[in-house]
Design an enzyme around this catalytic site. Structure first.
Site, mmCIF file in Angstrom:
data_model
loop_
_atom_site.group_PDB
_atom_site.id
_atom_site.type_symbol
_atom_site.label_atom_id
_atom_site.label_comp_id
_atom_site.label_asym_id
_atom_site.label_seq_id
_atom_site.Cartn_x
_atom_site.Cartn_y
_atom_site.Cartn_z
ATOM 1 N N LYS A 1 71.850 -10.060 51.986
ATOM 2 C CA LYS A 1 71.797 -11.527 52.076
ATOM 3 C C LYS A 1 73.073 -12.012 52.727
ATOM 4 O O LYS A 1 74.171 -11.630 52.318
ATOM 5 C CB LYS A 1 71.633 -12.080 50.667
ATOM 6 C CG LYS A 1 71.906 -13.551 50.489
ATOM 7 C CD LYS A 1 71.337 -14.034 49.171
ATOM 8 C CE LYS A 1 72.335 -14.858 48.389
ATOM 9 N NZ LYS A 1 71.754 -15.348 47.115
ATOM 10 N N SER A 7 74.935 -9.743 48.304
ATOM 11 C CA SER A 7 75.142 -11.059 48.887
ATOM 12 C C SER A 7 76.500 -11.032 49.580
ATOM 13 O O SER A 7 77.522 -10.840 48.937
ATOM 14 C CB SER A 7 75.110 -12.114 47.769
ATOM 15 O OG SER A 7 75.410 -13.379 48.290
ATOM 16 N N LYS A 10 67.602 -17.641 38.410
ATOM 17 C CA LYS A 10 68.871 -17.385 37.726
ATOM 18 C C LYS A 10 68.742 -18.014 36.348
ATOM 19 O O LYS A 10 68.595 -19.242 36.246
ATOM 20 C CB LYS A 10 70.038 -18.038 38.461
ATOM 21 C CG LYS A 10 70.344 -17.475 39.834
ATOM 22 C CD LYS A 10 71.461 -18.265 40.510
ATOM 23 C CE LYS A 10 71.729 -17.713 41.905
ATOM 24 N NZ LYS A 10 72.638 -18.581 42.680
ATOM 25 N N ASP A 45 71.312 -17.188 53.265
ATOM 26 C CA ASP A 45 71.433 -18.181 52.181
ATOM 27 C C ASP A 45 72.396 -19.258 52.643
ATOM 28 O O ASP A 45 73.566 -18.991 52.921
ATOM 29 C CB ASP A 45 71.951 -17.514 50.896
ATOM 30 C CG ASP A 45 71.991 -18.472 49.700
ATOM 31 O OD1 ASP A 45 71.620 -19.658 49.864
ATOM 32 O OD2 ASP A 45 72.397 -18.034 48.605
ATOM 33 N N LYS A 89 75.418 -15.137 53.880
ATOM 34 C CA LYS A 89 75.714 -16.555 53.685
ATOM 35 C C LYS A 89 75.921 -17.203 55.050
ATOM 36 O O LYS A 89 76.606 -16.635 55.918
ATOM 37 C CB LYS A 89 76.973 -16.717 52.836
ATOM 38 C CG LYS A 89 76.801 -16.230 51.402
ATOM 39 C CD LYS A 89 75.911 -17.166 50.595
ATOM 40 C CE LYS A 89 75.875 -16.765 49.134
ATOM 41 N NZ LYS A 89 75.064 -17.699 48.325
ATOM 42 N N ASP A 121 66.645 -21.792 45.425
ATOM 43 C CA ASP A 121 67.597 -21.340 44.410
ATOM 44 C C ASP A 121 68.030 -22.573 43.615
ATOM 45 O O ASP A 121 67.446 -22.889 42.559
ATOM 46 C CB ASP A 121 68.783 -20.636 45.122
ATOM 47 C CG ASP A 121 69.964 -20.306 44.227
ATOM 48 O OD1 ASP A 121 69.947 -20.648 43.034
ATOM 49 O OD2 ASP A 121 70.959 -19.720 44.719
ATOM 50 N N GLU A 137 67.215 -18.885 52.159
ATOM 51 C CA GLU A 137 67.415 -19.445 50.815
ATOM 52 C C GLU A 137 68.096 -20.812 50.890
ATOM 53 O O GLU A 137 69.104 -20.966 51.568
ATOM 54 C CB GLU A 137 68.271 -18.444 50.022
ATOM 55 C CG GLU A 137 68.460 -18.783 48.551
ATOM 56 C CD GLU A 137 69.228 -17.667 47.812
ATOM 57 O OE1 GLU A 137 69.260 -16.512 48.291
ATOM 58 O OE2 GLU A 137 69.805 -17.965 46.756
ATOM 59 N N GLY A 173 72.229 -14.046 41.365
ATOM 60 C CA GLY A 173 73.473 -13.775 40.653
ATOM 61 C C GLY A 173 74.465 -14.893 40.884
ATOM 62 O O GLY A 173 74.315 -15.696 41.822
HETATM 63 O O1 OSB Z 1 73.663 -19.028 46.078
HETATM 64 O O2 OSB Z 1 73.097 -17.194 45.232
HETATM 65 C C1 OSB Z 1 73.954 -18.024 45.446
HETATM 66 C C2 OSB Z 1 77.336 -16.783 44.165
HETATM 67 C C3 OSB Z 1 77.865 -17.951 43.666
HETATM 68 C C4 OSB Z 1 77.153 -19.121 43.788
HETATM 69 C C5 OSB Z 1 75.899 -19.111 44.407
HETATM 70 C C6 OSB Z 1 75.352 -17.939 44.882
HETATM 71 C C7 OSB Z 1 76.100 -16.764 44.792
HETATM 72 C C8 OSB Z 1 75.676 -15.496 45.345
HETATM 73 C C9 OSB Z 1 76.268 -14.257 44.723
HETATM 74 O O3 OSB Z 1 74.948 -15.390 46.294
HETATM 75 C C10 OSB Z 1 75.260 -13.322 44.204
HETATM 76 C C11 OSB Z 1 75.909 -12.254 43.361
HETATM 77 O O4 OSB Z 1 76.254 -12.529 42.185
HETATM 78 O O5 OSB Z 1 76.098 -11.151 43.866
HETATM 79 MG MG MG Z 2 71.647 -18.954 46.608
#
Ligand code: OSB
Ligand code: MG
Length: 380
Positions: A165, A139, A267, A193, A167, A243, A218, A295
């Protein structure tokens, strides 16, 4: 099996990330992490991790609300109570206690780890896991400019990650995704995401993203929405993955019935724990909805839980279960989590419990506060 927790110990550690992680609603630099240790009357020990962050910018919970809710509301329902199976914990925490899924999950998952210790079996096995390695994605946080993002995405694919992924947020979306797609070619496994950064008024932008061959988008809309996402999904070719919105198997069912999304990011730390996560997994499997393990920038302890969960059969897409070194200079478990050159993290099936040693010395060193909860301490 017999579980009876005599003591819960909460600890807050601060772990600096190797690089700041930015999502649409905020940036994390130092991860404040709550660890939970449960000591059974038999002397066995289980470990868990609370996924709540410092700020309420992903869900309403924070590490501080979880500290309070576990102390005052979760612990009294768990301490001194006899469980014959960790699957019983969920109902005890649901009966007269609404919400606070992250606080509940931290303790519920700790009891699963304890159950695995008591049964001298790997956590993945007692959960019903069937795979011995987890396909891993990365991510990538929001970057300063598209070139920077292209460098990160290229490096990730070169390292073996099986999904990248990205952001996104308004203004840092179309140009960024386009740049990466052009750089890595049409077949690279990319997704976006948004962490709830858009509304249906952004339809034009979202339809532009639809043209980039993404595996999924996402959580584009509100963090607690299931209805508006259905209106969006019918305008897009790209599957929506929910999510934030999926905090229970009931919500997963609503998503499926309304066609608000076609993939679920599970999660456990967001969904009240591992029992509820297995239930989400099972509902999705019944309707042929693929799932993957998300995660929350976990330490090696939360990661152990995620790896175990991701070993279940319907986790058919690469998870956000990157190796320790992607997050931390040094993890709090031994061995650290690693990924092979093909992008797989091994499930530690040769060891009981979480499958990693807890580095107590390092935890002590990083610890900024601690609280011991026992039945005796709660009386009066
Ligand atoms: O939206 O998946 C998410 C991290 C913190 C809060 C939300 C998210 C995330 C990540 C990190 O995308 C995923 C990871 O732990 O590598
Ligand atoms: Mg997410």
């Amino acid at each position: 099996m017999r579980l009876e927790v005599d003591q819960l110990i909460l600890r807050e550690i601060r772990l600096p990330l190797v690089e700041p992680f930015q999502i649409s609603s905020g940036t994390v630099t130092d991860r404040r992490i709550m660890l939970v240790e449960a000591i059974d009357v038999s002397g066995a020990i289980g470990w868990g991790e609370c996924v709540a962050m410092e700020a309420p910018n992903y869900s309403p919970e924070t590490i501080d609300t979880c500290w309070l809710m576990i102390s005052d509301w979760v612990a009294p329902r768990i301490l001194g109570r006899r469980f014959d199976d960790p699957r019983e914990v969920r109902a005890v925490l649901a009966e007269d206690f609404r919400g606070h899924a992250m606080a509940k999950a931290a303790v519920e998952m700790t009891l699963w780890a304890l159950a695995a210790e008591v049964s001298v079996a790997p956590l993945a096995r007692i959960l019903g896991g069937t795979r011995d390695a987890i396909a891993t994605g990365i991510s990538v946080g929001i970057q300063r400019d598209p070139d920077m993002l292209v460098d990160k995405a290229r490096a990730a694919l070169k390292a073996g990650y099986r999904k990248v992924k990205i952001k996104v947020k308004p203004g840092k979306d179309v140009d960024y995704i386009r740049a990466v797609r052009e750089a890595v070619g049409p077949n690279a496994p990319l997704m976006a995401d948004a962490n709830s950064a858009y509304t249906l008024a952004d339809m034009e932008t979202l339809q532009t993203l639809d043209d980039f061959g993404l595996l999924m988008i996402e959580q584009p809309l509100a963090w607690d929405d299931i209805v508006q996402h259905a209106k969006l999904q019918c305008e897009l070719e790209t599957p929506i993955c929910l999510d934030e919105s999926i905090t229970s198997a009931a919500h997963a069912r609503s998503m499926i019935e309304l066609d608000s999304g076609r993939i679920v990011n599970i999660k456990a730390g967001r969904s009240g724990g591992l029992t509820e996560s297995v239930a989400i997994h099972d509902v999705c499997r019944e309707y042929e909805i693929p799932v993957w393990c998300g995660g929350m920038l976990e330490s090696g302890i939360g990661r152990a839980h995620n790896v175990a969960l991701a070993s279940l059969p319907n986790f058919t897409l690469p998870g956000d279960v990157s190796p320790s070194a992607r997050y931390w200079e040094q993890d709090i478990v031994w061995p650290e989590w690693t990924m092979d050159k093909d992008g797989y993290v091994q499930v530690p099936l040769d060891k009981p419990g979480l499958g990693v040693e807890i580095d107590r010395e390092r935890i002590e060193y990083l610890c900024v506060r601690t609280k011991s909860l026992t039945k005796r301490s709660l009386v009066g």
